[in-house]
Motif scaffolding. Structure first.
Motif, PDB file in Angstrom:
ATOM      1  N   LEU A 113     -13.246 -26.598 -10.012  1.00 50.62           N
ATOM      2  CA  LEU A 113     -11.797 -26.560 -10.228  1.00 50.62           C
ATOM      3  C   LEU A 113     -11.419 -25.893 -11.543  1.00 50.62           C
ATOM      4  CD1 LEU A 113     -10.730 -30.046  -8.837  1.00 50.62           C
ATOM      5  CD2 LEU A 113     -10.647 -27.811  -7.701  1.00 50.62           C
ATOM      6  N   ASN A 114     -12.424 -25.584 -12.368  1.00 51.33           N
ATOM      7  CA  ASN A 114     -12.178 -24.843 -13.605  1.00 51.33           C
ATOM      8  C   ASN A 114     -12.812 -23.460 -13.574  1.00 51.33           C
ATOM      9  OD1 ASN A 114     -10.741 -26.536 -15.850  1.00 51.33           O
ATOM     10  ND2 ASN A 114     -12.102 -27.969 -14.801  1.00 51.33           N
ATOM     11  N   ALA A 115     -13.130 -22.965 -12.392  1.00 50.47           N
ATOM     12  CA  ALA A 115     -13.662 -21.611 -12.254  1.00 50.47           C
ATOM     13  C   ALA A 115     -12.555 -20.601 -12.535  1.00 50.47           C
ATOM     14  CB  ALA A 115     -14.228 -21.409 -10.856  1.00 50.47           C
ATOM     15  N   TYR A 116     -12.940 -19.440 -13.064  1.00 49.25           N
ATOM     16  CA  TYR A 116     -11.915 -18.460 -13.448  1.00 49.25           C
ATOM     17  C   TYR A 116     -11.008 -18.051 -12.285  1.00 49.25           C
ATOM     18  CZ  TYR A 116     -14.495 -14.563 -11.326  1.00 49.25           C
ATOM     19  OH  TYR A 116     -15.110 -13.730 -10.433  1.00 49.25           O
ATOM     20  N   PRO A 117     -11.484 -17.951 -11.008  1.00 47.79           N
ATOM     21  CA  PRO A 117     -10.536 -17.587  -9.944  1.00 47.79           C
ATOM     22  C   PRO A 117      -9.447 -18.639  -9.754  1.00 47.79           C
ATOM     23  CG  PRO A 117     -12.802 -17.321  -9.189  1.00 47.79           C
ATOM     24  CD  PRO A 117     -12.855 -18.087 -10.465  1.00 47.79           C
ATOM     25  N   VAL A 118      -9.794 -19.916  -9.944  1.00 51.46           N
ATOM     26  CA  VAL A 118      -8.787 -20.976  -9.821  1.00 51.46           C
ATOM     27  C   VAL A 118      -7.760 -20.851 -10.938  1.00 51.46           C
ATOM     28  CG1 VAL A 118      -8.417 -23.471  -9.783  1.00 51.46           C
ATOM     29  CG2 VAL A 118     -10.455 -22.496  -8.696  1.00 51.46           C
ATOM     30  N   ILE A 119      -8.253 -20.601 -12.160  1.00 55.60           N
ATOM     31  CA  ILE A 119      -7.348 -20.423 -13.299  1.00 55.60           C
ATOM     32  C   ILE A 119      -6.455 -19.202 -13.082  1.00 55.60           C
ATOM     33  CG2 ILE A 119      -7.254 -19.969 -15.779  1.00 55.60           C
ATOM     34  CD1 ILE A 119      -9.983 -21.423 -15.992  1.00 55.60           C
TER      35      ILE A 119
END
Length: 494
Positions: free
Chosen positions: A70-76
């Protein structure tokens, strides 16, 4: 082999640290507060799809687990896109586990799964959550969780990424057929046993995509001390797990994938360069731990004239293969390593002992807080096996291969009709600019406890580079995120 162990010189955090997540203090004002309204520019972010490997999946601390995903760059990045795309969903195949499924699977000799790495404290007592080594130690949570199929709607996914995925894997039908064959991390969310990574991504019909592959194409060769084939040719059917991908194969796979992803008339995207894996803490921590501290450092180790002579006589019996081994009296002796051309003393400025090296096997001073005499003679009476050493020649081959990939990635983003449809996020340059206070697993660092993958703050830093590249290419005004809102590595309990 013992679970990864680090010396006290590695991470001296001081006795006043409390159990906490290390996060720098918030600034008086959020510097990322946008001064202009967010806009999409010439891009259409209504359906964003991410294609990648471990970093894109949010793999960190040597495991796949919910917080990391949930803190992966695509999610951000997708959360910033929601400011301009009507709050469009971005679904990732979350493994609903706080401990996670660790890479490596199980405790050796058991069916007990391991979870993500965490820091634990040293002790000689019976505390099962501690270790008998000096200093903070990254070790897996036991038990962790087994990988389980994604229970959500696979047809609604946006993040198509899995640890271990190489550039050519995205075309393989059945790459996630089952947990034993192909990629078990892709198996979790593959649309069907015969599906392919790229096929699933294309079925999502993206209007915008990110493509970031290449890290795994060199990673396994590097972390296993060059145990694979550096030049395996261009037929992927002949590749072993630790082989480095040939540049021509990488170029062909990347351009084919980008061509397919850009198949929509108005689809646009962003492609990223590959960082230098040999600069990761995984390849520097043991060298620094063992050689820092001058006269008190564990290596080089000191020998008497008699010890040096006896060792040289012993190695002389091995003939020409050990011609480069020459022990001397005094504290001037570095460990003997195995290389493709024979035995020689390591150069800690050019050769790396990888983080998986069992340090309690090194004859390099006190390793165990509980057994000061614990030594196995590695590096002196027994050369250190090549799988634990990325030597200078292998390091240079890895760096040259990454440079070749990045040349092709930059060309792909600036070729013909793609020039106005692809942005370039130069993650290689981003990581080259990190100093040792950032490129570390210690407090202040942006690398997770496994020494290879970014922690949440590192993921946010990567997301900002993607945002910068997208804004520059397409005239959008997506605001960057505040890095201080994302945690660094979690410190242990007292």
């Amino acid at each position: 082999m013992k679970i990864i162990k680090l010396l006290s010189l590695l991470l001296f955090l001081g006795s006043t640290l409390l159990s906490c997540t290390y996060t720098p203090p918030e600034p008086a004002e959020d510097p990322t507060n946008p001064r202009t309204a967010p806009t999409s520019g010439s891009a259409d972010f209504s359906k964003y799809v991410a294609v990648g490997n471990s970093i894109t999946a949010g793999f960190m601390d040597n495991a796949l687990y919910e917080e990391g995903q949930l803190n992966a760059y695509p999610v951000i990045l997708a959360n910033r896109m929601k400011m301009v795309n009507g709050d469009a969903a971005f679904n990732t195949p979350v493994l609903a586990s706080p401990t996670g499924a660790g890479f490596g699977g199980f405790v050796p000799g058991t069916a007990t799964p391991v979870g993500r790495f965490r820091f634990i404290l040293p002790t000689c007592g019976p505390n099962p959550s501690a270790t008998n080594t000096l200093g903070l130690t990254p070790a897996p949570i036991v038990p962790g969780d087994n990988l389980a199929p994604y229970a959500g709607d696979k047809a609604a996914l946006n993040n198509f990424s899995a640890p271990g995925t190489k550039s050519f894997h995205v075309f393989v039908n059945g790459y996630g057929a089952n947990p034993q064959q192909g990629n078990p991390f892709y198996w979790r969310f593959a649309s069907a046993p015969a599906a392919s990574f790229l096929g699933d991504a294309l079925a999502a019909q993206p209007t915008f995509f990110s493509y970031w592959l290449g890290y795994s194409d060199v990673l396994f060769y590097a972390i296993t001390g060059g145990s694979g084939n550096a030049n395996p040719g261009t037929n992927p059917a002949t590749y072993a797990a630790n082989d480095m991908t040939d540049p021509a194969l990488f170029e062909s796979a990347m351009n084919t994938a980008l061509g397919a992803l850009l198949g929509g008339a108005n689809t646009k995207g962003v492609v990223a360069t590959v960082p230098d894996v040999t600069r990761a803490p995984f390849f520097r921590l043991i060298n620094e731990a063992l050689t820092t501290g001058g006269a008190r450092s564990a290596i080089p180790f000191a020998l008497s004239e008699g010890q040096a002579a006896a060792l040289n006589a012993g190695y002389a019996q091995l003939g020409p293969a050990a011609a480069a081994v020459n022990f001397k009296a005094g504290k001037v002796n570095f460990p003997v390593i195995v290389t493709a051309t024979g035995l020689r003393h390591m150069d800690p400025g050019k050769d790396f002992l990888v983080l998986t090296t069992p340090q309690d096997s090194l004859l390099a001073g006190t390793i165990s807080a509980c057994n000061p005499g614990q030594r196995a003679g590695w590096g002196i009476t027994k050369p250190i096996e090549s799988r634990y050493v990325l030597d200078e020649t292998e390091k240079n081959m890895v760096r040259a291969r990454i440079e070749a990939y990045n040349t092709e990635i930059r060309a792909a983003a600036n070729t013909g009709g793609r020039a106005d449809r692809l942005a370039l996020a130069d993650i290689h340059q981003l990581f080259e600019g990190l100093d040792n206070s950032r490129n570390t697993i210690a407090p202040g660092g942006i690398i997770s406890v496994d020494g290879l993958h970014p922690n949440p703050m590192g993921q946010a830093m990567i997301a900002n580079e993607f945002i910068r590249a997208i804004n520059a290419e397409f005239g959008s005004t997506l605001p960057p995120v505040n890095l201080r809102n994302y945690r660094q590595n979690i410190l242990p309990e007292n």
